[in-house]
Write an enzyme that holds these catalytic residues in place. Structure first.
Site, short mmCIF file in Angstrom:
data_model
loop_
_atom_site.label_atom_id
_atom_site.label_comp_id
_atom_site.label_asym_id
_atom_site.label_seq_id
_atom_site.Cartn_x
_atom_site.Cartn_y
_atom_site.Cartn_z
N GLU A 49 40.28 15.02 99.60
CA GLU A 49 39.11 14.50 98.92
C GLU A 49 38.11 14.05 99.98
O GLU A 49 38.44 13.26 100.86
CB GLU A 49 39.48 13.31 98.03
CG GLU A 49 40.47 13.68 96.95
CD GLU A 49 40.87 12.47 96.12
OE1 GLU A 49 40.20 11.42 96.24
OE2 GLU A 49 41.84 12.59 95.36
N ASP A 60 34.89 1.01 94.83
CA ASP A 60 35.34 1.05 96.22
C ASP A 60 35.58 -0.35 96.76
O ASP A 60 34.75 -1.25 96.62
CB ASP A 60 34.29 1.76 97.08
CG ASP A 60 33.96 3.15 96.57
OD1 ASP A 60 34.91 3.94 96.43
OD2 ASP A 60 32.79 3.43 96.30
#
Length: 266
Positions: A49, A60
């Protein structure tokens, strides 16, 4: 059949689990990203990824947030991800996907983004902020291009909604192991395996677990219930702590090798 579909068909036939590292494009430089990417497969990764830096964090944690900011400070642009893909396409056989905000895709245009990504050798996109209510049109664009749209299911997603997300996804489902943001964790929820097993009965898609996998021990615990494991913060942190591209490749390759050994043993 997409490259990701082929990968999971092969892995299931050989009774292996996918190992999917996450790396941030452009952190600390696009040259380092390329060097790490070129060595992941030989270290034991099955799919990679590639995170597209974005100024507004979605889910995040601090490690990946910081990596995005470093890349943006270095002048990262979306075209860098496509150029990177083209440079490695002839040498890196494992599938690559982008982890990208839907706002970026929307700005480029859904059909244009998919076209650019395919031309750059990417097999799909993980889109963490795409609501299932708004996914139908983009899902159709991806389906028509044999480009996988990978969406996320979280521990707090209602079961009916989990099924809807699975039905509009392809390639694999990204199962978020914990509530909250990305990051390494010492412990994972006790009901995680039961929740994944329930979802497995509702979809034929491979289910890959991410968020919170800190090392070989965590990976070994989750390997029996998952079709694949996604490791991000622990890898991004090693790149951040490295002294140049060669050291980054060495640190990441060694860690990926440890994860591979643990997953296979489990």
């Amino acid at each position: 059949m997409s490259a990701i579909d082929q990968l999971f068909t092969q892995l299931r036939a050989s009774k292996k689990k996918a190992l999917m590292p996450f790396i941030t494009a452009g952190d600390p430089s696009i040259e380092t990203t390329e060097a790490v990417l070129r060595n992941l497969s030989s270290a034991g990764a099955d799919l990679c990824e590639v995170g597209v830096p974005y100024s507004d964090p979605i889910a995040d944690g601090p490690v990946i947030q910081a990596s995005y900011q470093r890349a943006l400070d270095q002048g990262f642009r979306l075209q860098s991800v496509f150029d990177l893909g083209k440079r490695v396409a002839g040498d890196v056989a494992m599938p690559r996907v982008t982890m990208v905000s839907y706002s970026i895709i929307h700005r480029v245009g859904t059909e244009a983004y998919v076209k650019k990504a395919i031309e750059a050798g990417y097999a799909g996109a993980i889109v963490p902020d795409l609501l299932v209510e708004e996914a139908e049109a983009f899902s159709k664009v991806c389906e028509d291009a044999d480009f996988n749209l990978i969406q996320l299911v979280t521990p707090t997603t209602p079961k009916e909604r989990q099924v809807r997300i699975a039905n509009s996804s392809s390639g694999f489902l990204y199962y978020v192991s914990v509530t909250g943001i990305t990051g390494e964790r010492a412990k994972l929820p006790p009901d995680l395996q039961e929740s994944v097993q329930w979802l497995r009965g509702e979809t034929d898609l491979p289910i890959c677990i991410g968020f919170g996998i800190s090392g070989p021990e965590t990976a070994a615990t989750l390997a029996p219930v998952a079709d694949g494991l996604i490791v991000g913060s622990a890898i991004v942190r090693r790149i951040a702590e490295s002294n140049g591209s060669e050291d980054a490749v060495k640190k990441v390759s060694e860690f990926v090798g440890e994860l591979r050994t643990a997953i296979d043993a489990a």
